[in-house]
Design a protein around this motif. Structure first.
Motif, PDB file in Angstrom:
ATOM      1  N   VAL A   1       0.899  -1.273  -0.519  1.00  0.00           N
ATOM      2  CA  VAL A   1      -0.333  -0.317   0.413  1.00  0.00           C
ATOM      3  C   VAL A   1       1.182   1.427   0.106  1.00  0.00           C
ATOM      4  O   VAL A   1       1.863   1.033   1.286  1.00  0.00           O
ATOM      5  CB  VAL A   1      -1.047   0.225   1.267  1.00  0.00           C
ATOM      6  N   ALA A   2       0.948   1.618  -1.183  1.00  0.00           N
ATOM      7  CA  ALA A   2       1.641   3.270  -1.260  1.00  0.00           C
ATOM      8  C   ALA A   2       0.883   4.391  -1.103  1.00  0.00           C
ATOM      9  O   ALA A   2      -0.287   4.848  -1.580  1.00  0.00           O
ATOM     10  CB  ALA A   2       2.485   3.126  -2.483  1.00  0.00           C
ATOM     11  N   SER A   3       1.046   5.096  -0.250  1.00  0.00           N
ATOM     12  CA  SER A   3       0.515   6.894   0.653  1.00  0.00           C
ATOM     13  C   SER A   3       1.472   7.785  -0.526  1.00  0.00           C
ATOM     14  O   SER A   3       2.232   7.734  -1.341  1.00  0.00           O
ATOM     15  CB  SER A   3       1.354   7.085   1.692  1.00  0.00           C
ATOM     16  N   ALA A   4       0.388   8.774  -1.093  1.00  0.00           N
ATOM     17  CA  ALA A   4       0.518   9.815  -1.795  1.00  0.00           C
ATOM     18  C   ALA A   4       0.068  11.379  -0.413  1.00  0.00           C
ATOM     19  O   ALA A   4      -0.632  11.275  -0.073  1.00  0.00           O
ATOM     20  CB  ALA A   4      -0.245   9.680  -2.797  1.00  0.00           C
ATOM     21  N   PRO A   5       1.464  12.334  -0.689  1.00  0.00           N
ATOM     22  CA  PRO A   5       1.059  13.539  -0.396  1.00  0.00           C
ATOM     23  C   PRO A   5      -0.160  14.007  -0.587  1.00  0.00           C
ATOM     24  O   PRO A   5      -0.583  15.075   0.652  1.00  0.00           O
ATOM     25  CB  PRO A   5       2.185  14.664  -1.194  1.00  0.00           C
ATOM     26  N   SER A   6      -0.721  13.861  -1.329  1.00  0.00           N
ATOM     27  CA  SER A   6      -2.449  14.390  -1.769  1.00  0.00           C
ATOM     28  C   SER A   6      -3.412  14.126  -0.391  1.00  0.00           C
ATOM     29  O   SER A   6      -4.374  14.605  -0.147  1.00  0.00           O
ATOM     30  CB  SER A   6      -3.322  14.241  -2.719  1.00  0.00           C
ATOM     31  N   GLU A   7      -2.998  13.012   0.171  1.00  0.00           N
ATOM     32  CA  GLU A   7      -3.595  12.119   1.437  1.00  0.00           C
ATOM     33  C   GLU A   7      -3.624  13.001   2.819  1.00  0.00           C
ATOM     34  O   GLU A   7      -4.178  12.907   3.679  1.00  0.00           O
ATOM     35  CB  GLU A   7      -2.998  10.566   1.627  1.00  0.00           C
ATOM     36  N   TYR A   8      -2.400  14.135   2.754  1.00  0.00           N
ATOM     37  CA  TYR A   8      -2.098  14.669   4.245  1.00  0.00           C
ATOM     38  C   TYR A   8      -2.259  16.331   3.561  1.00  0.00           C
ATOM     39  O   TYR A   8      -1.992  16.215   2.709  1.00  0.00           O
ATOM     40  CB  TYR A   8      -0.861  13.880   4.479  1.00  0.00           C
ATOM     41  N   PRO A   9      -2.301  16.645   4.659  1.00  0.00           N
ATOM     42  CA  PRO A   9      -1.655  18.554   4.493  1.00  0.00           C
ATOM     43  C   PRO A   9      -0.371  19.001   3.874  1.00  0.00           C
ATOM     44  O   PRO A   9       0.373  17.945   4.666  1.00  0.00           O
ATOM     45  CB  PRO A   9      -2.661  19.173   6.037  1.00  0.00           C
ATOM     46  N   PRO A  10       0.013  19.819   3.581  1.00  0.00           N
ATOM     47  CA  PRO A  10       1.319  19.786   3.295  1.00  0.00           C
ATOM     48  C   PRO A  10       1.787  20.068   4.415  1.00  0.00           C
ATOM     49  O   PRO A  10       3.155  19.857   4.181  1.00  0.00           O
ATOM     50  CB  PRO A  10       1.317  21.482   3.157  1.00  0.00           C
ATOM     51  N   SER A  11       1.541  20.244   6.030  1.00  0.00           N
ATOM     52  CA  SER A  11       2.390  20.108   7.081  1.00  0.00           C
ATOM     53  C   SER A  11       2.992  18.649   7.502  1.00  0.00           C
ATOM     54  O   SER A  11       4.084  18.845   7.694  1.00  0.00           O
ATOM     55  CB  SER A  11       2.072  20.721   8.228  1.00  0.00           C
ATOM     56  N   GLN A  12       2.392  18.102   6.829  1.00  0.00           N
ATOM     57  CA  GLN A  12       2.317  16.127   6.758  1.00  0.00           C
ATOM     58  C   GLN A  12       2.574  15.749   5.602  1.00  0.00           C
ATOM     59  O   GLN A  12       2.767  14.486   5.614  1.00  0.00           O
ATOM     60  CB  GLN A  12       1.493  15.549   7.488  1.00  0.00           C
ATOM     61  N   ALA A  13       3.427  16.283   4.982  1.00  0.00           N
ATOM     62  CA  ALA A  13       3.543  15.275   3.462  1.00  0.00           C
ATOM     63  C   ALA A  13       4.333  14.153   3.067  1.00  0.00           C
ATOM     64  O   ALA A  13       3.999  13.632   2.191  1.00  0.00           O
ATOM     65  CB  ALA A  13       3.834  16.919   1.794  1.00  0.00           C
ATOM     66  N   SER A  14       5.720  14.752   4.358  1.00  0.00           N
ATOM     67  CA  SER A  14       6.215  13.177   4.498  1.00  0.00           C
ATOM     68  C   SER A  14       5.371  12.519   3.940  1.00  0.00           C
ATOM     69  O   SER A  14       6.126  10.736   3.878  1.00  0.00           O
ATOM     70  CB  SER A  14       7.485  13.848   4.750  1.00  0.00           C
TER      71      SER A  14
END
Length: 243
Positions: free
Chosen positions: A62-75
């Protein structure tokens, strides 16, 4: 690298940020070399769930993407949750395991306080024990497998709900488009009616202008008749006829 001889169909599991492994556990040395081949090929542009086949094993991730998180949690959008299993186990239990693994990991390492991109290799090694326990509980016990199946089923139901909502939105947009098409057709009909009425109006105005011109010519002729007639002695034009 943590390892164990515990019998479980979950042969290897890890969590990585891009290609950097943060935590892992393996029960099969033959499977531990596969992540280095798979991780560099995983894209994080969009969230994804995939299964690769390698011999008698399945590599599920399962691969996450930055779009799933707010900018401050993009990592956190660069995280991959990966498990290698015996192919006979199917796909539901492994993905149920990965869902549980993701929940536990993000509970222990909150994206709001953890910069995963800055962590070194095995920077989350403190999670190795939890990872091992999850692999044994959800892979080697009946209750754990049932729990994994329930999690996978919940994920399927969530996806089904999203798909149903999307279909409803598409149908609603279809109705809106149909209404727009009807309005466009009505506008076309009104435009054609307007053109017909305009041609009729132009025709009536032309005839009216013709009648006015004819009347004007008759008036001019009558005035000329009167003007000449007064000079020639109306009504008999006697003075002009004598000449």
């Amino acid at each position: 690298m943590a390892s164990s001889s515990t019998s479980t169909p979950l042969l290897y599991a890890c969590i990585a940020h891009n290609s950097t492994i943060l935590t892992e556990h393996t029960t099969s040395t033959s499977a531990s070399s596969l992540p280095s081949l798979v991780l560099p090929k995983i894209s994080h542009s969009t969230p994804s769930k995939q299964t690769y086949t390698h011999g008698q094993n399945h590599i599920n991730y399962v691969a996450s993407a930055p779009s799933e998180y707010p900018p401050s949690q993009a990592s956190a959008g660069g995280l991959t949750y990966l498990v290698i299993v015996d192919a006979s186990l199917g796909r539901r239990i492994p993905f149920g395991f990965l869902i549980k693994l993701q929940e536990r990991f993000l509970s222990d390492f909150a994206p709001s306080t953890t910069d995963f991109a800055a962590l070194p290799s095995y920077g989350c090694a403190a999670f190795n024990g939890t990872l091992k326990k999850l692999m044994v509980d959800m892979g080697a016990t009946q209750a754990g497998q049932q729990d994994a199946l329930k999690l996978a089923q919940r994920e399927i139901e969530d996806v089904r709900g999203i798909m149903t909502k999307n279909i409803e939105q598409v149908l609603e947009r279809g109705e809106q488009i149909s209404t727009l098409v009807n309005k466009t057709d009505q506008l076309g009909t009104n435009a054609r009616d307007f053109r017909v009425r305009s041609r009729g109006l132009r025709r009536r105005m032309w005839w009216k202008n013709v009648k006015l011109m004819v009347l004007l010519v008759l008036v001019v002729i009558f005035l000329i008749y009167l003007f000449v007639g007064f000079g020639c002695g109306l009504p008999g034009w006697s003075r002009c006829l004598k000449h």
